[in-house]
Design a protein around this motif. Structure first.
Motif, PDB file in Angstrom:
ATOM      1  N   GLU A   2       0.821  -1.213   0.000  1.00 12.14           N
ATOM      2  CA  GLU A   2       0.000   0.000   0.000  1.00 12.14           C
ATOM      3  C   GLU A   2       0.857   1.266   0.000  1.00 12.14           C
ATOM      4  O   GLU A   2       0.367   2.351  -0.283  1.00 12.14           O
ATOM      5  CB  GLU A   2      -0.961   0.003   1.192  1.00 12.14           C
ATOM      6  N   ARG A   3       2.143   1.117   0.288  1.00  8.29           N
ATOM      7  CA  ARG A   3       3.085   2.251   0.259  1.00  8.29           C
ATOM      8  C   ARG A   3       4.063   2.146  -0.908  1.00  8.29           C
ATOM      9  O   ARG A   3       5.196   2.611  -0.827  1.00  8.29           O
ATOM     10  CB  ARG A   3       3.848   2.313   1.582  1.00  8.29           C
ATOM     11  N   LEU A   4       3.632   1.558  -1.994  1.00  6.68           N
ATOM     12  CA  LEU A   4       4.506   1.375  -3.160  1.00  6.68           C
ATOM     13  C   LEU A   4       5.052   2.708  -3.665  1.00  6.68           C
ATOM     14  O   LEU A   4       6.219   2.805  -4.029  1.00  6.68           O
ATOM     15  CB  LEU A   4       3.760   0.633  -4.279  1.00  6.68           C
ATOM     16  N   ASP A   5       4.228   3.747  -3.681  1.00  3.15           N
ATOM     17  CA  ASP A   5       4.712   5.049  -4.149  1.00  3.15           C
ATOM     18  C   ASP A   5       5.867   5.566  -3.291  1.00  3.15           C
ATOM     19  O   ASP A   5       6.786   6.211  -3.803  1.00  3.15           O
ATOM     20  CB  ASP A   5       3.577   6.077  -4.169  1.00  3.15           C
ATOM     21  N   ILE A  39       9.006   3.807  -4.443  1.00  2.43           N
ATOM     22  CA  ILE A  39       9.469   4.407  -5.700  1.00  2.43           C
ATOM     23  C   ILE A  39      10.200   5.714  -5.412  1.00  2.43           C
ATOM     24  O   ILE A  39      11.271   5.978  -5.966  1.00  2.43           O
ATOM     25  CB  ILE A  39       8.288   4.619  -6.664  1.00  2.43           C
ATOM     26  N   LEU A  58       9.651  -1.594  -9.848  1.00  2.00           N
ATOM     27  CA  LEU A  58       8.639  -0.914  -9.042  1.00  2.00           C
ATOM     28  C   LEU A  58       7.646  -0.150  -9.919  1.00  2.00           C
ATOM     29  O   LEU A  58       6.436  -0.160  -9.667  1.00  2.00           O
ATOM     30  CB  LEU A  58       9.298   0.031  -8.037  1.00  2.00           C
ATOM     31  N   LEU A  59       8.144   0.502 -10.945  1.00  2.00           N
ATOM     32  CA  LEU A  59       7.252   1.237 -11.846  1.00  2.00           C
ATOM     33  C   LEU A  59       6.383   0.294 -12.667  1.00  2.00           C
ATOM     34  O   LEU A  59       5.219   0.592 -12.950  1.00  2.00           O
ATOM     35  CB  LEU A  59       8.057   2.183 -12.738  1.00  2.00           C
ATOM     36  N   ARG A 106       3.659  -0.657 -10.257  1.00  2.00           N
ATOM     37  CA  ARG A 106       2.732   0.465 -10.070  1.00  2.00           C
ATOM     38  C   ARG A 106       1.789   0.586 -11.264  1.00  2.00           C
ATOM     39  O   ARG A 106       0.589   0.813 -11.097  1.00  2.00           O
ATOM     40  CB  ARG A 106       3.518   1.772  -9.872  1.00  2.00           C
ATOM     41  N   ARG A 107       2.314   0.423 -12.462  1.00  2.00           N
ATOM     42  CA  ARG A 107       1.456   0.468 -13.653  1.00  2.00           C
ATOM     43  C   ARG A 107       0.402  -0.631 -13.593  1.00  2.00           C
ATOM     44  O   ARG A 107      -0.761  -0.407 -13.914  1.00  2.00           O
ATOM     45  CB  ARG A 107       2.288   0.313 -14.922  1.00  2.00           C
ATOM     46  N   GLN A 164      -0.864  -1.963 -10.941  1.00  2.00           N
ATOM     47  CA  GLN A 164      -1.880  -1.553  -9.955  1.00  2.00           C
ATOM     48  C   GLN A 164      -2.851  -0.548 -10.564  1.00  2.00           C
ATOM     49  O   GLN A 164      -4.066  -0.661 -10.395  1.00  2.00           O
ATOM     50  CB  GLN A 164      -1.218  -0.929  -8.725  1.00  2.00           C
ATOM     51  N   LEU A 165      -2.311   0.450 -11.240  1.00  2.00           N
ATOM     52  CA  LEU A 165      -3.155   1.511 -11.796  1.00  2.00           C
ATOM     53  C   LEU A 165      -4.104   1.030 -12.883  1.00  2.00           C
ATOM     54  O   LEU A 165      -5.199   1.567 -13.046  1.00  2.00           O
ATOM     55  CB  LEU A 165      -2.272   2.648 -12.352  1.00  2.00           C
ATOM     56  N   PHE A 221      -3.165  -5.918 -11.346  1.00  2.00           N
ATOM     57  CA  PHE A 221      -2.219  -6.239 -10.268  1.00  2.00           C
ATOM     58  C   PHE A 221      -2.080  -7.749 -10.133  1.00  2.00           C
ATOM     59  O   PHE A 221      -3.058  -8.459  -9.949  1.00  2.00           O
ATOM     60  CB  PHE A 221      -2.708  -5.636  -8.948  1.00  2.00           C
TER      61      PHE A 221
END
Length: 180
Positions: free
Chosen positions: A149-152, A155, A167-168, A171-172, A174-175, A179
Protein backbone atom coordinates in the motif's frame (compact mmCIF):
# COMPACT_ATOMS: atom_id res chain seq x y z
CA UNK A 1 21.85 3.33 -39.36
CA UNK A 2 24.07 0.26 -39.64
CA UNK A 3 27.54 -0.23 -38.23
CA UNK A 4 30.22 -2.90 -38.06
CA UNK A 5 32.81 -3.64 -35.41
CA UNK A 6 36.22 -3.44 -37.07
CA UNK A 7 38.34 -4.28 -34.02
CA UNK A 8 38.09 -5.20 -30.37
CA UNK A 9 40.76 -5.32 -27.67
CA UNK A 10 40.36 -6.42 -24.05
CA UNK A 11 42.18 -3.87 -21.88
CA UNK A 12 41.16 -5.10 -18.43
CA UNK A 13 39.57 -8.24 -17.02
CA UNK A 14 38.11 -8.44 -13.51
CA UNK A 15 35.94 -10.71 -11.40
CA UNK A 16 32.59 -9.22 -12.49
CA UNK A 17 33.38 -7.23 -15.61
CA UNK A 18 35.75 -6.87 -18.54
CA UNK A 19 36.64 -3.64 -20.34
CA UNK A 20 37.18 -3.58 -24.09
CA UNK A 21 38.11 -0.86 -26.55
CA UNK A 22 36.14 -1.47 -29.74
CA UNK A 23 36.25 0.40 -33.01
CA UNK A 24 33.22 0.76 -35.28
CA UNK A 25 32.55 1.92 -38.82
CA UNK A 26 29.10 3.42 -39.41
CA UNK A 27 27.48 3.35 -42.84
CA UNK A 28 27.02 7.13 -42.87
CA UNK A 29 30.69 8.05 -42.31
CA UNK A 30 34.18 6.85 -43.25
CA UNK A 31 35.42 7.78 -39.75
CA UNK A 32 36.12 5.07 -37.17
CA UNK A 33 34.35 5.51 -33.82
CA UNK A 34 36.15 4.24 -30.71
CA UNK A 35 34.10 3.03 -27.74
CA UNK A 36 35.10 1.80 -24.31
CA UNK A 37 32.71 -1.02 -23.44
CA UNK A 38 32.16 -2.75 -20.11
CA UNK A 39 31.24 -6.42 -20.61
CA UNK A 40 29.02 -7.85 -17.89
CA UNK A 41 27.49 -11.35 -17.77
CA UNK A 42 24.02 -9.95 -17.06
CA UNK A 43 21.80 -10.02 -14.01
CA UNK A 44 18.33 -10.64 -12.64
CA UNK A 45 16.00 -8.63 -10.42
CA UNK A 46 12.99 -10.06 -8.59
CA UNK A 47 9.68 -8.40 -7.74
CA UNK A 48 8.60 -10.68 -4.90
CA UNK A 49 5.37 -10.03 -3.05
CA UNK A 50 2.74 -11.83 -1.01
CA UNK A 51 -0.13 -9.42 -1.87
CA UNK A 52 0.58 -7.52 1.35
CA UNK A 53 4.32 -6.93 1.36
CA UNK A 54 6.98 -6.45 -1.29
CA UNK A 55 10.30 -8.04 -0.32
CA UNK A 56 13.25 -5.72 -0.88
CA UNK A 57 16.74 -5.27 0.52
CA UNK A 58 18.97 -2.49 1.75
CA UNK A 59 22.65 -2.88 1.22
CA UNK A 60 25.77 -0.76 0.99
CA UNK A 61 26.79 0.22 -2.54
CA UNK A 62 30.33 1.47 -2.20
CA UNK A 63 30.66 2.40 -5.89
CA UNK A 64 28.13 5.22 -5.45
CA UNK A 65 28.86 6.02 -1.80
CA UNK A 66 25.52 4.71 -0.51
CA UNK A 67 25.46 3.02 2.89
CA UNK A 68 21.96 1.51 2.52
CA UNK A 69 20.50 1.57 -0.99
CA UNK A 70 16.93 0.24 -1.30
CA UNK A 71 16.75 -2.43 -4.02
CA UNK A 72 14.87 -5.43 -5.31
CA UNK A 73 16.61 -8.75 -4.66
CA UNK A 74 19.01 -9.17 -7.55
CA UNK A 75 22.19 -10.81 -8.67
CA UNK A 76 24.66 -11.54 -11.41
CA UNK A 77 24.19 -14.42 -13.82
CA UNK A 78 26.79 -17.05 -12.86
CA UNK A 79 27.52 -20.63 -13.56
CA UNK A 80 27.93 -22.61 -16.71
CA UNK A 81 24.46 -22.07 -18.14
CA UNK A 82 23.75 -18.56 -16.78
CA UNK A 83 20.06 -19.39 -16.58
CA UNK A 84 18.09 -16.27 -15.55
CA UNK A 85 15.29 -18.14 -13.75
CA UNK A 86 17.73 -20.32 -11.79
CA UNK A 87 19.64 -17.17 -10.83
CA UNK A 88 16.43 -15.40 -9.77
CA UNK A 89 15.43 -18.36 -7.58
CA UNK A 90 18.87 -18.46 -5.98
CA UNK A 91 19.00 -14.72 -5.32
CA UNK A 92 15.53 -14.59 -3.77
CA UNK A 93 16.48 -17.39 -1.36
CA UNK A 94 19.93 -15.96 -0.57
CA UNK A 95 18.90 -12.34 -0.14
CA UNK A 96 15.47 -12.48 1.52
CA UNK A 97 15.04 -16.12 2.57
CA UNK A 98 12.08 -16.74 0.28
CA UNK A 99 11.10 -19.09 -2.51
CA UNK A 100 8.09 -18.80 -4.81
CA UNK A 101 5.62 -21.28 -6.26
CA UNK A 102 4.85 -18.95 -9.16
CA UNK A 103 7.44 -17.26 -11.36
CA UNK A 104 6.83 -15.01 -14.33
CA UNK A 105 9.47 -13.49 -16.58
CA UNK A 106 8.47 -9.86 -17.22
CA UNK A 107 11.12 -8.26 -19.42
CA UNK A 108 14.77 -7.70 -20.06
CA UNK A 109 16.49 -4.34 -20.40
CA UNK A 110 19.93 -2.76 -20.63
CA UNK A 111 21.15 -0.90 -17.55
CA UNK A 112 23.38 1.64 -19.30
CA UNK A 113 23.82 0.89 -23.02
CA UNK A 114 26.01 3.93 -23.62
CA UNK A 115 29.02 2.08 -22.24
CA UNK A 116 27.96 -1.34 -20.88
CA UNK A 117 26.34 -4.47 -22.32
CA UNK A 118 24.73 -5.53 -19.01
CA UNK A 119 21.20 -6.81 -19.48
CA UNK A 120 18.82 -7.43 -16.55
CA UNK A 121 16.01 -10.00 -16.58
CA UNK A 122 13.08 -8.91 -14.40
CA UNK A 123 10.93 -11.60 -12.77
CA UNK A 124 7.74 -11.56 -10.73
CA UNK A 125 7.67 -14.06 -7.85
CA UNK A 126 4.40 -14.80 -5.99
CA UNK A 127 2.96 -17.50 -3.73
CA UNK A 128 5.99 -17.05 -1.50
CA UNK A 129 7.29 -19.46 1.12
CA UNK A 130 10.30 -19.50 3.42
CA UNK A 131 13.43 -20.90 1.83
CA UNK A 132 16.98 -20.44 2.96
CA UNK A 133 20.23 -20.46 1.06
CA UNK A 134 23.80 -19.55 1.85
CA UNK A 135 24.67 -15.97 0.97
CA UNK A 136 28.12 -14.66 0.20
CA UNK A 137 30.24 -13.88 3.25
CA UNK A 138 30.92 -10.32 2.12
CA UNK A 139 27.26 -9.33 1.59
CA UNK A 140 25.65 -6.99 4.11
CA UNK A 141 21.94 -7.25 3.39
CA UNK A 142 19.00 -6.02 5.43
CA UNK A 143 15.68 -7.58 4.37
CA UNK A 144 12.90 -5.01 3.98
CA UNK A 145 9.22 -6.04 4.03
CA UNK A 146 7.67 -3.04 2.31
CA UNK A 147 3.86 -2.66 2.53
CA UNK A 148 2.41 -2.76 -0.99
CA UNK A 149 0.00 0.00 0.00
CA UNK A 150 3.09 2.25 0.26
CA UNK A 151 4.51 1.38 -3.16
CA UNK A 152 4.71 5.05 -4.15
CA UNK A 153 6.96 5.68 -1.12
CA UNK A 154 9.29 2.88 -2.22
CA UNK A 155 9.47 4.41 -5.70
CA UNK A 156 10.26 7.82 -4.19
CA UNK A 157 13.02 6.40 -1.96
CA UNK A 158 14.62 4.11 -4.54
CA UNK A 159 17.61 5.33 -6.55
CA UNK A 160 18.55 2.02 -8.18
CA UNK A 161 17.63 1.74 -11.88
CA UNK A 162 16.82 -1.98 -12.03
CA UNK A 163 14.64 -1.67 -8.95
CA UNK A 164 12.87 1.40 -10.31
CA UNK A 165 12.04 -0.46 -13.53
CA UNK A 166 10.44 -3.23 -11.46
CA UNK A 167 8.64 -0.91 -9.04
CA UNK A 168 7.25 1.24 -11.85
CA UNK A 169 6.09 -1.88 -13.71
CA UNK A 170 4.24 -2.99 -10.56
CA UNK A 171 2.73 0.47 -10.07
CA UNK A 172 1.46 0.47 -13.65
CA UNK A 173 -0.15 -2.91 -13.06
CA UNK A 174 -1.88 -1.55 -9.96
CA UNK A 175 -3.16 1.51 -11.80
CA UNK A 176 -4.54 -0.49 -14.73
CA UNK A 177 -6.23 -3.05 -12.48
CA UNK A 178 -3.96 -5.89 -13.64
CA UNK A 179 -2.22 -6.24 -10.27
CA UNK A 180 -0.60 -9.66 -10.21
Amino acid sequence: MAFERVSSEVVWRGRIATVRVDRFRHDDSPEIATREIVEHPGAVAVLAHDHEFLYMVRQPREAVGEEALLELPAGKLDGADRDPLATARRELAEEVGKGAARWRWLMKFYTSPGFADEQVHLFLATDLHDESAESADDERIEVVRWPLERLDDAIAECADAKSLVGLLWLRREQLTGRFP
